[in-house]
Design an enzyme around this catalytic site. Structure first.
Site, PDB file in Angstrom:
ATOM      1  N   LYS A 240      27.829  50.878  23.965  1.00 46.78           N
ATOM      2  CA  LYS A 240      28.284  49.678  24.680  1.00 46.78           C
ATOM      3  C   LYS A 240      27.303  49.287  25.784  1.00 46.78           C
ATOM      4  O   LYS A 240      26.941  48.107  25.918  1.00 46.78           O
ATOM      5  CB  LYS A 240      29.675  49.926  25.285  1.00 46.78           C
ATOM      6  CG  LYS A 240      30.242  48.742  26.040  1.00 46.78           C
ATOM      7  CD  LYS A 240      30.441  47.514  25.153  1.00 46.78           C
ATOM      8  CE  LYS A 240      30.914  46.322  25.947  1.00 46.78           C
ATOM      9  NZ  LYS A 240      31.032  45.091  25.181  1.00 46.78           N
ATOM     10  N   CYS A 294      29.760  41.967  33.583  1.00 47.80           N
ATOM     11  CA  CYS A 294      29.365  42.854  32.496  1.00 47.80           C
ATOM     12  C   CYS A 294      27.854  42.962  32.406  1.00 47.80           C
ATOM     13  O   CYS A 294      27.282  43.921  32.900  1.00 47.80           O
ATOM     14  CB  CYS A 294      29.969  42.318  31.202  1.00 47.80           C
ATOM     15  SG  CYS A 294      31.752  42.242  31.317  1.00 47.80           S
TER      16      CYS A 294
HETATM   17  N1  NAI Z   1      35.214  40.226  30.301  1.00 46.28           N
HETATM   18  C1  NAI Z   1      34.572  40.521  29.186  1.00 46.28           C
HETATM   19  O1  NAI Z   1      33.958  39.652  28.536  1.00 46.28           O
HETATM   20  C2  NAI Z   1      34.563  41.931  28.710  1.00 46.28           C
HETATM   21  C3  NAI Z   1      34.946  42.983  29.543  1.00 46.28           C
HETATM   22  N2  NAI Z   1      34.870  44.264  29.082  1.00 46.28           N
HETATM   23  C4  NAI Z   1      35.306  45.391  29.914  1.00 46.28           C
HETATM   24  O2  NAI Z   1      36.665  45.167  30.287  1.00 46.28           O
HETATM   25  C5  NAI Z   1      36.821  45.303  31.689  1.00 46.28           C
HETATM   26  C6  NAI Z   1      37.903  44.361  32.160  1.00 46.28           C
HETATM   27  O3  NAI Z   1      37.406  43.070  31.974  1.00 46.28           O
HETATM   28  P1  NAI Z   1      38.324  41.800  32.223  1.00 46.28           P
HETATM   29  O4  NAI Z   1      39.587  41.913  31.445  1.00 46.28           O
HETATM   30  O5  NAI Z   1      37.448  40.622  32.034  1.00 46.28           O
HETATM   31  O6  NAI Z   1      38.681  41.939  33.770  1.00 46.28           O
HETATM   32  P2  NAI Z   1      39.660  40.977  34.603  1.00 46.28           P
HETATM   33  O7  NAI Z   1      39.193  41.021  36.009  1.00 46.28           O
HETATM   34  O8  NAI Z   1      39.823  39.683  33.908  1.00 46.28           O
HETATM   35  O9  NAI Z   1      41.081  41.717  34.498  1.00 46.28           O
HETATM   36  C7  NAI Z   1      41.309  42.963  35.063  1.00 46.28           C
HETATM   37  C8  NAI Z   1      42.832  43.121  35.219  1.00 46.28           C
HETATM   38  O10 NAI Z   1      43.099  44.462  35.611  1.00 46.28           O
HETATM   39  C9  NAI Z   1      44.080  44.452  36.618  1.00 46.28           C
HETATM   40  N3  NAI Z   1      43.990  45.695  37.386  1.00 46.28           N
HETATM   41  C10 NAI Z   1      43.155  45.997  38.389  1.00 46.28           C
HETATM   42  N4  NAI Z   1      43.403  47.244  38.828  1.00 46.28           N
HETATM   43  C11 NAI Z   1      44.418  47.746  38.073  1.00 46.28           C
HETATM   44  C12 NAI Z   1      45.110  48.976  38.030  1.00 46.28           C
HETATM   45  N5  NAI Z   1      44.819  49.980  38.866  1.00 46.28           N
HETATM   46  N6  NAI Z   1      46.091  49.144  37.112  1.00 46.28           N
HETATM   47  C13 NAI Z   1      46.398  48.148  36.260  1.00 46.28           C
HETATM   48  N7  NAI Z   1      45.769  46.940  36.242  1.00 46.28           N
HETATM   49  C14 NAI Z   1      44.788  46.762  37.151  1.00 46.28           C
HETATM   50  C15 NAI Z   1      43.792  43.191  37.425  1.00 46.28           C
HETATM   51  O11 NAI Z   1      44.930  42.801  38.154  1.00 46.28           O
HETATM   52  C16 NAI Z   1      43.406  42.216  36.318  1.00 46.28           C
HETATM   53  O12 NAI Z   1      44.543  41.544  35.832  1.00 46.28           O
HETATM   54  C17 NAI Z   1      35.435  44.939  32.229  1.00 46.28           C
HETATM   55  O13 NAI Z   1      35.179  45.507  33.484  1.00 46.28           O
HETATM   56  C18 NAI Z   1      34.517  45.517  31.189  1.00 46.28           C
HETATM   57  O14 NAI Z   1      34.325  46.883  31.483  1.00 46.28           O
HETATM   58  C19 NAI Z   1      34.413  44.550  27.832  1.00 46.28           C
HETATM   59  C20 NAI Z   1      34.051  43.528  26.985  1.00 46.28           C
HETATM   60  C21 NAI Z   1      34.114  42.167  27.342  1.00 46.28           C
HETATM   61  C1  SAJ Z   2      25.764  42.105  24.198  1.00 45.82           C
HETATM   62  C2  SAJ Z   2      26.630  40.906  24.400  1.00 45.82           C
HETATM   63  O1  SAJ Z   2      26.405  39.864  23.839  1.00 45.82           O
HETATM   64  N1  SAJ Z   2      27.679  41.057  25.257  1.00 45.82           N
HETATM   65  C3  SAJ Z   2      28.597  39.963  25.464  1.00 45.82           C
HETATM   66  C4  SAJ Z   2      28.740  39.733  26.955  1.00 45.82           C
HETATM   67  O2  SAJ Z   2      29.575  38.613  27.104  1.00 45.82           O
HETATM   68  P1  SAJ Z   2      29.614  37.786  28.499  1.00 45.82           P
HETATM   69  O3  SAJ Z   2      30.952  37.160  28.585  1.00 45.82           O
HETATM   70  O4  SAJ Z   2      29.164  38.652  29.629  1.00 45.82           O
HETATM   71  O5  SAJ Z   2      28.619  36.566  28.347  1.00 45.82           O
HETATM   72  P2  SAJ Z   2      27.112  36.415  27.926  1.00 45.82           P
HETATM   73  O6  SAJ Z   2      27.093  35.351  26.892  1.00 45.82           O
HETATM   74  O7  SAJ Z   2      26.484  37.699  27.627  1.00 45.82           O
HETATM   75  O8  SAJ Z   2      26.452  35.800  29.284  1.00 45.82           O
HETATM   76  C5  SAJ Z   2      26.234  36.598  30.387  1.00 45.82           C
HETATM   77  C6  SAJ Z   2      25.370  35.766  31.334  1.00 45.82           C
HETATM   78  O9  SAJ Z   2      24.057  35.612  30.777  1.00 45.82           O
HETATM   79  C7  SAJ Z   2      23.717  34.232  30.668  1.00 45.82           C
HETATM   80  N2  SAJ Z   2      22.956  34.060  29.432  1.00 45.82           N
HETATM   81  C8  SAJ Z   2      23.471  34.506  28.260  1.00 45.82           C
HETATM   82  C9  SAJ Z   2      22.729  34.401  27.106  1.00 45.82           C
HETATM   83  C10 SAJ Z   2      21.435  33.815  27.138  1.00 45.82           C
HETATM   84  O10 SAJ Z   2      20.740  33.680  26.132  1.00 45.82           O
HETATM   85  N3  SAJ Z   2      20.959  33.370  28.345  1.00 45.82           N
HETATM   86  C11 SAJ Z   2      21.683  33.485  29.493  1.00 45.82           C
HETATM   87  O11 SAJ Z   2      21.221  33.074  30.559  1.00 45.82           O
HETATM   88  C12 SAJ Z   2      25.037  33.491  30.666  1.00 45.82           C
HETATM   89  O12 SAJ Z   2      24.869  32.191  31.186  1.00 45.82           O
HETATM   90  C13 SAJ Z   2      25.889  34.353  31.579  1.00 45.82           C
HETATM   91  O13 SAJ Z   2      25.678  34.027  32.933  1.00 45.82           O
HETATM   92  O14 SAJ Z   2      29.297  40.877  27.579  1.00 45.82           O
HETATM   93  C14 SAJ Z   2      30.569  41.298  27.044  1.00 45.82           C
HETATM   94  C15 SAJ Z   2      30.988  42.523  27.818  1.00 45.82           C
HETATM   95  O15 SAJ Z   2      30.661  43.613  27.475  1.00 45.82           O
HETATM   96  O16 SAJ Z   2      31.674  42.313  28.786  1.00 45.82           O
HETATM   97  C16 SAJ Z   2      30.412  41.606  25.572  1.00 45.82           C
HETATM   98  O17 SAJ Z   2      31.643  42.054  25.037  1.00 45.82           O
HETATM   99  C17 SAJ Z   2      29.914  40.373  24.877  1.00 45.82           C
HETATM  100  O18 SAJ Z   2      29.759  40.668  23.484  1.00 45.82           O
END
Ligand code: NAI
Ligand code: SAJ
Length: 523
Positions: A240, A294
């Site tokens: 990851k 992320c």
């Molecule tokens: N946002 C994304 O695109 C992705 C995120 N992830 C992973 O998932 C994690 C979470 O991401 P999001 O859902 O976007 O975060 P988010 O900030 O949208 O949601 C986090 C939630 O967790 C809750 N929370 C905080 N502390 C808590 C606790 N102690 N017990 C229960 N709930 C609690 C918050 O109130 C909030 O509702 C990221 O930090 C990353 O590691 C992985 C892939 C994609």
């Molecule tokens: C490897 C990968 O593509 N990871 C994805 C990424 O999603 P995330 O929501 O963070 O968005 P993102 O499209 O990576 O963009 C992140 C940041 O990078 C910028 N960005 C993105 C792609 C690009 O070609 N140029 C650029 O400047 C975006 O504007 C943004 O500010 O991070 C997610 C995560 O792990 O949270 C992951 O699940 C998603 O698949």
């Protein structure tokens, strides 16, 4: 199903003696209850898909408003196709409920899924405090045979060295009485339900073989895609983080090559689109920087966690972090050429979230652009359809005044910078706005035929160089180099000062000077 008595005879999965088919039956008929900790952008869709699969899910969140919204059958997460309907369906059928009471949820559950934020501390070290707080909740109800699944992205080694020992110590269980597996969330905001259901193979890695097996049963039932077992939890954690580092480094490459557009007088985006014809070439999109909690964070899950030096990973972070300053440098140069000093200019920032359509501002490059503009004396305002600029200390401009959807004085600015290309911005009637300098960092605008002085970072996909049909800034720089020995006539700026002026525009995003030929700072 959720009204089950916490002491009901639920069935555990880890070290189960039941046949595989019976284990799957218990999982999918609600006899193996699940708790999902974190109901945010990723946690809520995950909990809803778990409920769709198992019929017995308790979502845990510390935010009472989130819990209340979910229990009302609604989604607080915007921009996720299918999520609201899925949450409504699962809550109304009693397959999903939410609570702020983590320990009680843990007592009922036999599978505990962690999907809370893994952020950075102020000194850019992985911040596991939230994950550890959830581990405390889980430990309060952990029982032999339970399986703990971490989906929050973690520094490699965390499940083995931090989470599992923490759970054992806090619960009083032996290490081998419960399972721990890392199963990363491979999802992007905007397609979360689709992704979680099975857009990509699901990676599964356990701290022991039985954890890997049990987690494989779970995701084989939950996902329509393959389950990719890896050797152990640390390998899965590395998968990851490496995915994220790959993206950050490639975005940095795109940003750095994008700065060549001026000196070459080309559209680098056009060159990228052509180079990407090759399957082995995936040049990313140049932009104003890398936001979200992320991609800009994951490199530090290696850099601030491990001893091994990672020069490229570190440099890529510096390049991406330098983009906001490069964008403001460019804006200043364009304003200067238009006769306005940045310190006296009014500037509108379009978009504050880190990417279009996602209500998230953590590490957003737009906030760095705002800070840099204010630092340099500009009068800054912003417009964003998803967040209120006031909340970020920036003057708010109503989008409707820019689209003409609301009667009222059309705001006028010396400059505008498009940082995040929300689709709502497509409706801005640029022709009706006072002519200004416009820097488009996303190649989303076409201002041909308007009186705006537009600059497209790295040029446009359709082949227009950054400054369009205006003489390329690079031309000035290259001509000046050629004319270095030319006599400086009174009144004309010297070749050197012209070069200096344009060089601030050509300076690479990591601050090195492209003109240096001594190999000193060149990368
Ligand atoms: N946002 C994304 O695109 C992705 C995120 N992830 C992973 O998932 C994690 C979470 O991401 P999001 O859902 O976007 O975060 P988010 O900030 O949208 O949601 C986090 C939630 O967790 C809750 N929370 C905080 N502390 C808590 C606790 N102690 N017990 C229960 N709930 C609690 C918050 O109130 C909030 O509702 C990221 O930090 C990353 O590691 C992985 C892939 C994609
Ligand atoms: C490897 C990968 O593509 N990871 C994805 C990424 O999603 P995330 O929501 O963070 O968005 P993102 O499209 O990576 O963009 C992140 C940041 O990078 C910028 N960005 C993105 C792609 C690009 O070609 N140029 C650029 O400047 C975006 O504007 C943004 O500010 O991070 C997610 C995560 O792990 O949270 C992951 O699940 C998603 O698949």
């Amino acid at each position: 199903m959720c009204s089950g008595d916490p002491n009901a005879d639920s069935v555990a999965l880890y070290d189960s003696t039941h046949s595989d088919p019976l284990q799957r039956e218990h999982l999918t008929n609600g006899q193996t209850p699940v708790a999902v900790y974190g109901l945010g952008k990723m946690g809520l869709p995950l909990a809803a898909v778990y409920a769709e699969t198992t019929g017995n899910v308790t979502g845990v969140d510390v935010d009472p408003t989130v819990v209340e919204t979910v229990n009302a059958g609604r989604s607080h997460v915007v921009g996720e196709p299918g999520l609201e309907e899925l949450v409504t369906e699962q809550v109304e059928s009693g397959r999903l409920e939410a609570t702020t009471d983590g320990p009680t949820a843990a007592e009922r559950a036999r599978i505990h899924v962690i999907i809370v934020p893994t952020l950075l501390t102020d000194d850019r070290k992985p911040d596991l405090a939230t994950v550890e707080a959830v581990a405390d909740d889980i430990a309060a109800g952990l029982a032999p045979g339970d399986l703990v699944i971490a989906e929050s992205t973690l520094p490699p080694g965390t499940c083995r060295d931090v989470l599992r020992p923490h759970l054992a110590a806090e619960s009083g269980l032996e290490l081998d009485e419960f399972g721990v597996a890392f199963c990363p969330e491979r999802t992007s905001s905007g397609t979360a339900v689709r992704d979680i259901r099975g857009q990509y193979p699901k990676v599964v890695g356990g701290v022991d073989g039985e954890s890997t097996r049990a987690a494989t049963v779970v995701y084989d039932e939950l996902s329509t895609n393959d389950v990719r077992q890896v050797s152990d939890a640390t390998t899965a954690e590395a998968v990851k983080v490496f995915e994220g580092v790959y993206r950050d480094v490639n975005i940095a490459l795109a940003n750095e090559l994008g700065t060549l557009a001026d000196e070459l007088g080309i559209s680098v985006r056009e060159a990228f689109a052509t180079a990407n014809d090759l399957p082995m070439c995936q040049l990313h999109d140049p932009g104003p920087g890398v936001g979200g909690h992320c991609i800009p964070y994951y490199p530090y899950f290696l850099l601030s966690w491990l001893e091994t030096p990672l020069a490229l990973t570190e440099t890529a972070r510096d390049v991406n972090d330098g983009m906001a300053g490069a964008v403001v440098d460019r804006l200043a140069a364009e304003l200067e050429a238009d006769g306005t000093a940045l310190a006296e200019a009014s500037v509108l920032v379009l978009g504050l979230t880190y990417r279009a359509g996602v209500e998230e501002t953590r590490a957003s490059p737009a906030l760095d652009v705002v800070a840099e503009l204010e630092e340099r004396g500009a009068d800054v305002a912003a417009v964003d359809p998803l967040v209120d600029p006031d909340a970020y200390g920036v003057g708010r401009v109503e989008l409707e005044l820019l689209t003409g959807d609301r009667a009222g004085e059309t705001p006028a600015f010396d400059a505008a910078v498009l940082v995040t290309a929300h689709e709502e911005f497509d409706h801005i009637s640029w022709g009706d706005l006072e002519p200004s300098v416009v820097v488009d960092t996303r190649d989303e605008l076409d201002l041909a035929g308007t009186d705006h002085r537009s600059y497209t970072l790295a040029g446009s996909r359709n082949g227009r160089p950054p400054a369009g049909d205006r003489e390329s800034v690079a031309g000035t720089a290259v001509d000046a180099l050629a004319r270095e020995d030319a006599p400086v006539t009174a009144g004309a700026t010297s070749a050197e000062s012209r070069l200096e002026e344009s060089a601030t525009d050509l300076r690479r995003t990591d601050g090195t000077d492209p003109r240096r030929t001594d190999g000193g700072d060149d990368v």
